[in-house]
Design a protein around this motif. Structure first.
Motif, PDB file in Angstrom:
ATOM      1  N   GLN A 548      10.425  14.891 -15.942  1.00  0.00           N
ATOM      2  CA  GLN A 548      11.560  13.729 -15.845  1.00  0.00           C
ATOM      3  C   GLN A 548      12.901  14.430 -15.846  1.00  0.00           C
ATOM      4  O   GLN A 548      13.855  13.954 -14.975  1.00  0.00           O
ATOM      5  CB  GLN A 548      11.404  12.841 -16.954  1.00  0.00           C
ATOM      6  N   PHE A 549      13.258  15.449 -16.497  1.00  0.00           N
ATOM      7  CA  PHE A 549      14.588  16.017 -16.704  1.00  0.00           C
ATOM      8  C   PHE A 549      14.924  16.403 -15.400  1.00  0.00           C
ATOM      9  O   PHE A 549      15.853  16.377 -14.664  1.00  0.00           O
ATOM     10  CB  PHE A 549      14.653  17.014 -17.826  1.00  0.00           C
ATOM     11  N   ALA A 550      13.996  17.453 -14.779  1.00  0.00           N
ATOM     12  CA  ALA A 550      14.369  17.956 -13.430  1.00  0.00           C
ATOM     13  C   ALA A 550      14.445  17.211 -12.023  1.00  0.00           C
ATOM     14  O   ALA A 550      15.319  17.056 -11.368  1.00  0.00           O
ATOM     15  CB  ALA A 550      12.986  19.238 -13.286  1.00  0.00           C
ATOM     16  N   LEU A 551      13.552  16.034 -12.382  1.00  0.00           N
ATOM     17  CA  LEU A 551      13.610  15.324 -11.164  1.00  0.00           C
ATOM     18  C   LEU A 551      14.794  14.314 -11.310  1.00  0.00           C
ATOM     19  O   LEU A 551      15.171  14.206 -10.014  1.00  0.00           O
ATOM     20  CB  LEU A 551      12.147  14.493 -11.003  1.00  0.00           C
ATOM     21  N   ARG A 552      14.987  13.697 -12.329  1.00  0.00           N
ATOM     22  CA  ARG A 552      15.964  13.017 -12.385  1.00  0.00           C
ATOM     23  C   ARG A 552      17.371  13.268 -11.952  1.00  0.00           C
ATOM     24  O   ARG A 552      18.248  13.016 -11.266  1.00  0.00           O
ATOM     25  CB  ARG A 552      15.954  12.153 -13.644  1.00  0.00           C
ATOM     26  N   ASN A 553      17.563  14.816 -12.520  1.00  0.00           N
ATOM     27  CA  ASN A 553      18.917  15.431 -12.547  1.00  0.00           C
ATOM     28  C   ASN A 553      19.076  16.121 -10.858  1.00  0.00           C
ATOM     29  O   ASN A 553      20.214  16.159 -10.646  1.00  0.00           O
ATOM     30  CB  ASN A 553      19.088  16.419 -13.639  1.00  0.00           C
TER      31      ASN A 553
END
Length: 670
Positions: A548-553
């Motif tokens: 989630q962190f990588a994809l959202r940012n």
């Protein structure tokens, strides 16, 4: 779709999909959480059907079917979602709650459907009763002449509609309101004018609207208004004020089916939803030979196959269906022992009917009448079945024989032999082409090829199209280079749709890893709390949170084939504890099922980091390709060219970064 808090959602948490599916499919353990077996939705010899015990869903790698316990029961039983919920609850011995509806309109529609089913059940019983009465003697003679015995008549619930226009109405009016009877499709009516004498009003209405009337019916109308025994008729649609305007229309309603042998049409669940009436009258005013119910809230003729309720188990067991045109043909073939027979119901065969049948088997023998109209119907049906990827045989009986007459004259053994010798569908079409367009001349060959080209182009497989083109050229004796080129063109292209590779094959390993990671969270949180670490990882590795962190940012999924699926996983509600419950398109749902079913490698921090790096490389390559396209544009000034060259150099340097190299392999297609 089951939502948290409703009965279906709670039931789904309690249901064991392995146990439910195991009632229909022989399953074997195939890993820690997977069970496999032969797919019940298409013919196969090697198991490609899997059930995931933990995630509680199924997926077939052969035909692509996938879903949860409810969609499995829906598909295999050919029932609606509420009916599937009811079926699963019954298997688990869990009592059903009272039905609730989202709006008054939905509640009214559901109530109408329930009441209409009741109306048709009562009407069917009435017609059966009339067949046994003295007035049904002629109908019984007709059925006996068609070779139907008592057992067959009883099984198909065949009945008789009496000549009177009012007996059925009077039977039903005490239980059902006028609005319901009008919606049933069983009656016709003529609105009354305000004041004229009742007798003249009723008779005039009858003569204007009815396709057939008699002096007996006129007398019967008169009895209602002249003190006869039937004068005190309870109003059908009494309004709140008890006004007579509503009551006056009741007597103008009369039966649509009169003096006809009645064949009930049932849903695949066996509920009577409509009728076909075969006239016994030779009067030119009797109306059509066969009269069908109009479409209603419970009956849509394009979605119904006659006898599917009786035939579905035999179709599934034998793995093929026999399709005939008429209901008498269907009944005769069924009574002769061929219980996998169905018929289109009062309409030409439709795409919806093909899809309905395809849930039971993708193999079919088409046995329409051999006359000109039957041949045309066969061609239309073949075209539709080809596009739905059925394996098709065509059974052509002797001239002048429909299936019913063939069985009565020559017997069931002769029909079985004919069935065994049915021909491949394209052999049938080539014979039709040769019969219509003699191929001795160049003109005849051109016409024959033009006749066959559309049929070739409907075939989904390019390999099969190529084989058919070669076969046609050989059988029609075509040596013209031009005609051969036309056939070759038909073999290499399709008029309907462009063939595409399965979506799963277009998805990279990196995307699959990240989808698995997003779906792995015990609670798929949409908030960004706890994401305090720079790379999204905390002391305890959580693949869902890191993905989630990588994809959202970084938006690494934007523009990918999986963008909509990944976006749905990222935006899942905190209450959504199972990714298979997400509201997805059929394509995304099947793709996710295929990916999650192959959870053969553990999600480690290294694998997840490699997947993120692979998507970064894909993103950089796309940007570099765009810069190169921009550089090829016209009218660029020197300043713009310089900026683009610098950007190109920057992107190339980033792609050469050793830190991204580890993820390069993950970007390759599966």
């Amino acid at each position: 779709m089951a939502n948290p808090g409703d009965f279906a959602y709670t039931l789904k948490q309690q249901a064991d999909i392995v146990r439910v599916v195991g009632d229909y499919v022989k399953l074997k353990k195939a890993g820690a959480q997977n069970f496999s077996g032969l797919c019940p939705f298409h013919s196969e010899k090697t198991p490609s059907f899997s059930v995931h015990a933990t995630r509680q869903f199924f997926h077939c790698f052969g035909c692509g079917a996938s879903g949860d316990v409810f969609s499995f029961v829906q598909k295999i039983e050919n029932i609606t979602f509420p009916e599937a919920v009811r079926a699963v609850a019954q298997k688990l011995n869990i009592p059903l709650p009272k039905a609730s509806f989202s709006s008054p309109a939905e509640a009214k529609e559901a109530k109408l459907r329930t009441v209409l089913l009741d109306v048709h059940e009562r009407a069917c019983a009435f017609f059966q009763e009339c067949l046994r009465r003295p007035e049904g003697a002629r109908a019984r003679e007709y059925l006996a002449g068609r070779g139907l015995d008592e057992e067959t008549i009883r099984r198909f619930r065949i009945g008789f509609a009496p000549d009177s226009g009012f007996l059925l109405r009077d039977r039903l009016k005490g239980e059902f309101g006028e609005e319901v009877l009008r919606e049933s499709g069983l009656f016709s009516w003529k609105e009354a004018s305000s004041q004229p004498s009742a007798v003249s009003r009723q008779v005039n209405s009858k003569s204007l609207d009815s396709p057939r009337h008699s002096t007996n019916e006129a007398a019967e109308l008169a009895r209602h208004d002249n003190g006869g025994v039937e004068q005190q008729i309870p109003p059908f649609g009494r309004n709140d004020k008890g006004g007579s305007a509503e009551e006056s229309t009741a007597i103008n309603m009369y039966s649509k089916f009169r003096n006809r042998v009645m064949f009930p049409i049932a849903s695949e669940a066996g509920k009577v939803i409509a009728f076909t009436g075969r006239t016994l009258s030779t009067d030119e005013k009797a109306g059509p030979k066969y009269l069908n119910s109009p479409e209603t809230a419970i009956y849509s003729k394009s979605k119904v196959l006659f006898n599917l309720d009786h035939a579905k188990e035999a179709i599934r067991k034998l793995d093929y269906a026999i399709l005939v045109e008429g209901q008498m043909d269907c009944i005769s073939v069924f009574a002769a022992g061929f219980q996998n027979v169905i018929a289109s119901s009062g309409t030409a065969f439709t795409e919806l009917q093909a899809r309905l049948l395809g849930r039971f088997s993708k193999k079919i023998v088409v046995n329409f009448d051999p006359d000109t109209a039957g041949a045309r119907a066969t061609e239309r049906t073949l075209a539709l079945l080809v596009e739905e990827e059925f394996q098709i045989q065509v059974l052509t009986l002797d001239p002048g024989f429909d299936p019913d007459l063939f069985i009565r004259r020559k017997g069931k053994d002769a029909y079985a032999a004919a069935l065994k010798n049915s021909q491949r569908y394209f052999d049938y079409l080539i014979e039709r082409a040769r019969a219509q367009f003699p191929v001795r001349s160049a003109e005849g060959k051109v016409k024959a090829v033009n006749y066959l080209l559309p049929h070739i182009q409907r075939v989904p497989s390019r390999i099969v199209r190529d084989e058919l083109a070669h076969e046609i050229a050989q059988k029609l004796g075509i040596d013209s280079a031009v005609l051969r080129q036309e056939l070759k063109h038909a073999a290499t292209s399709r008029s309907s749709a462009t063939l595409k590779a399965p979506v799963e094959s277009q998805v990279t390993d990196a995307e699959k890893i990240l989808i698995r990671a997003l779906a792995s969270g015990a609670e798929m949180q949409s908030s960004e709390e706890h994401l305090s670490a720079r790379d999204g990882a905390e002391e305890e590795f959580d693949p869902a949170r890191q993905a989630q962190f990588a994809l959202r940012n970084e938006g690494l999924h934007v523009g990918l084939a999986t963008e909509s699926l990944i976006e749905a996983l990222l935006n899942a509600s905190p209450e959504m504890t199972n990714p298979t419950d997400l509201a997805l398109s059929d394509g995304d749902r099947n793709l996710m099922a295929a990916i999650l079913m192959k959870e053969d490698e553990e999600l480690s921090p290294e694998r997840l980091e490699g997947a993120v790096k692979a998507l970064r490389r894909i993103q950089l390559r796309r940007k570099l390709e765009q810069v190169q396209r921009d550089l090829q544009g016209r009218g660029l000034d020197s300043s713009r060219v310089q900026d683009l060259l610098q950007e190109k150099l920057r992107l190339k340097r980033m792609l050469m970064d050793p830190g991204l190299a580890a993820g390069d392999a993950e970007a390759q297609s599966a």
